[in-house]
Design an enzyme around this catalytic site. Structure first.
Site, PDB file in Angstrom:
ATOM      1  CG  HIS A  63      -1.721  -1.193   1.453  1.00  0.00           C
ATOM      2  ND1 HIS A  63      -3.026  -1.278   1.029  1.00  0.00           N
ATOM      3  CD2 HIS A  63      -1.457  -2.384   2.040  1.00  0.00           C
ATOM      4  CE1 HIS A  63      -3.529  -2.463   1.349  1.00  0.00           C
ATOM      5  NE2 HIS A  63      -2.591  -3.165   1.974  1.00  0.00           N
ATOM      6  CG  PHE A  64       3.839   2.075  -2.411  1.00  0.00           C
ATOM      7  CD1 PHE A  64       4.170   1.408  -1.235  1.00  0.00           C
ATOM      8  CD2 PHE A  64       4.632   1.829  -3.538  1.00  0.00           C
ATOM      9  CE1 PHE A  64       5.258   0.521  -1.172  1.00  0.00           C
ATOM     10  CE2 PHE A  64       5.725   0.958  -3.481  1.00  0.00           C
ATOM     11  CZ  PHE A  64       6.037   0.304  -2.305  1.00  0.00           C
ATOM     12  NE  ARG A  65      -1.082   3.752   3.658  1.00  0.00           N
ATOM     13  CZ  ARG A  65      -1.850   2.734   4.002  1.00  0.00           C
ATOM     14  NH1 ARG A  65      -2.882   2.373   3.246  1.00  0.00           N
ATOM     15  NH2 ARG A  65      -1.618   2.056   5.097  1.00  0.00           N
ATOM     16  CG  ASN A  95      -6.191   0.197   0.663  1.00  0.00           C
ATOM     17  OD1 ASN A  95      -5.231  -0.033  -0.057  1.00  0.00           O
ATOM     18  ND2 ASN A  95      -6.132   0.034   1.965  1.00  0.00           N
ATOM     19  CG  HIS A 234      -3.590 -10.291   4.638  1.00  0.00           C
ATOM     20  ND1 HIS A 234      -4.902 -10.667   4.558  1.00  0.00           N
ATOM     21  CD2 HIS A 234      -3.561  -8.986   4.290  1.00  0.00           C
ATOM     22  CE1 HIS A 234      -5.623  -9.645   4.188  1.00  0.00           C
ATOM     23  NE2 HIS A 234      -4.842  -8.607   4.002  1.00  0.00           N
ATOM     24  CG  ASP A 307      -0.931  -6.019   4.326  1.00  0.00           C
ATOM     25  OD1 ASP A 307      -1.213  -5.046   3.595  1.00  0.00           O
ATOM     26  OD2 ASP A 307      -1.674  -6.429   5.228  1.00  0.00           O
ATOM     27  CG  HIS A 311      -1.469   3.649   9.025  1.00  0.00           C
ATOM     28  ND1 HIS A 311      -2.459   4.221   8.260  1.00  0.00           N
ATOM     29  CD2 HIS A 311      -1.655   2.307   8.931  1.00  0.00           C
ATOM     30  CE1 HIS A 311      -3.229   3.267   7.742  1.00  0.00           C
ATOM     31  NE2 HIS A 311      -2.756   2.092   8.128  1.00  0.00           N
TER      32      HIS A 311
HETATM   33  O1  DOR Z   1      -3.660  -3.731   8.375  1.00  0.00           O
HETATM   34  C1  DOR Z   1      -4.028  -3.423   7.245  1.00  0.00           C
HETATM   35  N1  DOR Z   1      -3.698  -2.247   6.697  1.00  0.00           N
HETATM   36  N2  DOR Z   1      -4.804  -4.276   6.553  1.00  0.00           N
HETATM   37  C2  DOR Z   1      -5.408  -3.910   5.414  1.00  0.00           C
HETATM   38  O2  DOR Z   1      -6.178  -4.664   4.892  1.00  0.00           O
HETATM   39  C3  DOR Z   1      -5.192  -2.576   4.845  1.00  0.00           C
HETATM   40  C4  DOR Z   1      -3.939  -2.001   5.312  1.00  0.00           C
HETATM   41  C5  DOR Z   1      -3.845  -0.508   5.033  1.00  0.00           C
HETATM   42  O3  DOR Z   1      -4.052  -0.133   3.884  1.00  0.00           O
HETATM   43  O4  DOR Z   1      -3.555   0.243   5.955  1.00  0.00           O
END
Ligand code: DOR
Length: 440
Positions: A63-65, A95, A234, A307, A311
């Site tokens: 996830h690179f945001r 996402n 996962h 994964d 944050h």
């Molecule tokens: O812990 C998680 N963080 N699980 C996810 O499914 C999404 C991911 C995120 O994008 O932060």
């Protein structure tokens, strides 16, 4: 942009075995692997004597945001963190904000990636009830690796929780669908019951084993009915391993485990790291961790994905359950697996299988592979003598933290080569970002 390179004298580690060999990469593609290769004069050389040469890691869950949450990570910093850890290709999750839910959104990510990403890259298309019928058209967008479904709510608002809409998604298109499998109705009910002030040690009990098993059972029923190929992301419970084994759906179901579920354990990780160990699905107790390790050794899992879910420190410091779920990890997958080799429960060959070959078996990229002649010259040279504690400065995610800082290492990726060009060497980038889309 591709390169010519002779990687001289290392121990080449492939899923099928290891041997002392040179690797010659010509115009970005592997031209030969063998002892004492004769190559055209002037070919640049990299000395790999005393080192392990692995296929470049393919991380098929990051996830690179970008777009939307670049204060946590962006495509440039995420790919820098990746290449520093020996990763040469990343497949990025939908996402973001806005979510990646149509062909244009994939093309927009490719535009943003051009000239900024240091790894090759592909992007997932997020499924929703609204776009279900068009997924089959958009999944053919160049640079799209496949479709992603969140059956349970996690970070962002992507969600397809009910069987009716899930079946519509499974019947739209043919590419494999990556699934986050947690049962959303049960999640909602359990969060409603959670008392304010509950400690983060409750996280694996809120998102409990039954939440995962219920969802995976429903999914496997739908897979059996529709014949659609899925990839279970996962997996976190011993029970799901058993379930997938029992249902025995062959190639219809491929599977992933994350380093967090292999190298962290509850309750210790929550007592030590607090909400910084919080992810979805949760890290669980030793019974599950041991079962996942054994399943990996037994060849149950097809691949390992990090994964990588960054944050910021401030966001993670919020009190549970308001703290966001996710742990950064794109740069620590290979080093952690090397500690498993040192500790005697994985082989070097298995590491090559789970970090590179497995993702190719699942997603079938056109030119990626494990140093076969004609495939992209992506590799990572590991120094097995690096045994110090992992310092934060060796990780390059924008968020600047990791639960693995301080881990006693058993080798470190010193040089990462992307299509014949040295892209990272001794803790620093080399040249401009040269990642290109992965095609399927
Ligand atoms: O812990 C998680 N963080 N699980 C996810 O499914 C999404 C991911 C995120 O994008 O932060």
């Amino acid at each position: 942009m591709t390169g010519n390179l002779l990687v001289r004298g290392g121990t080449v580690v492939l899923p099928t075995g290891r041997r002392e060999a040179d690797v010659w990469i010509d115009k970005g593609r592997v031209a030969a692997v063998g002892p004492k290769l004769a190559v055209p004069p002037g070919t640049p050389e990299l000395d790999a004597r005393g080192r392990w040469v692995f296929p470049g890691v393919i991380d098929s869950q990051v996830h690179f945001r970008e777009p939307g949450n670049e204060h946590k990570e962006d495509l440039a910093t995420g790919s820098t963190a990746a290449i520093a850890g020996g990763v040469t290709s990343v497949f990025e999750m939908p996402n973001t904000s806005p979510s990646t839910t149509d062909g244009d959104a994939i093309l927009e990510k490719l535009r943003r990636a051009a000239g900024r990403m240091r790894t090759d890259h592909a992007f997932f298309l997020g499924a929703t009830a609204e776009n279900a019928d068009q997924l089959g058209e958009w999944e053919h967008t160049p640079g799209c690796c496949g479709i992603k479904v969140f059956m349970g709510s996690s970070t962002g608002d992507l969600l397809v929780w009910d069987d009716e809409n899930l079946e519509r998604v499974l019947c739209s298109g043919t590419k494999r669908i990556a699934v986050h499998s947690e049962d959303d109705p049960r999640l909602k009910e359990r969060y409603r019951q959670l008392v304010e002030g509950a400690p983060v040690t409750e996280h694996p009990h809120v998102r409990d084993v039954e939440t995962a098993v219920r969802s995976t059972t429903r999914l496997l029923d739908l897979v059996e009915r529709t014949g659609r190929r899925v990839h279970l992301l996962h997996i976190s419970t011993a029970e799901e391993v058993e379930l997938v084994r029992e249902r025995d759906l062959g190639d219809l179901v491929t599977t992933e485990v994350t380093p967090n579920h292999l190298f962290l354990v509850a309750p210790d990780c929550y007592l030590q790291h607090g909400t910084y160990a919080q992810m979805n699905p949760p890290v669980r107790d030793q019974r599950h961790r041991d079962a996942l390790r054994q399943a990996l050794v037994d060849g149950f899992f097809t691949c390992i994905g990090s994964d990588h879910a960054p944050h910021t420190l401030e966001e993670k410091a919020k009190p549970f359950p308001h703290s966001p779920s996710g742990i950064p990890g794109v740069g620590t997958t290979l080093p952690l697996l090397l500690t498993a080799v040192r500790d005697g429960w994985l082989t070097l060959e298995q590491v090559a299988e789970f970090t590179a070959n497995g993702a190719c078996r699942v997603w079938e990229p056109r030119t990626k592979g494990c140093l076969e002649v004609g495939r992209d010259g992506d590799l990572v040279v590991v120094d097995p003598e690096v045994t110090q504690e992992l310092p934060l400065e060796w990780l390059h995610s924008k968020v600047g933290w990791s639960p693995y800082v301080g881990t006693r290492l058993a080798g470190w990726p010193m040089t990462t080569v992307l299509r014949g060009r040295i892209a990272w060497h001794e803790h620093a980038p080399v040249g401009d970002p040269a990642g290109v889309p992965v095609l399927f």
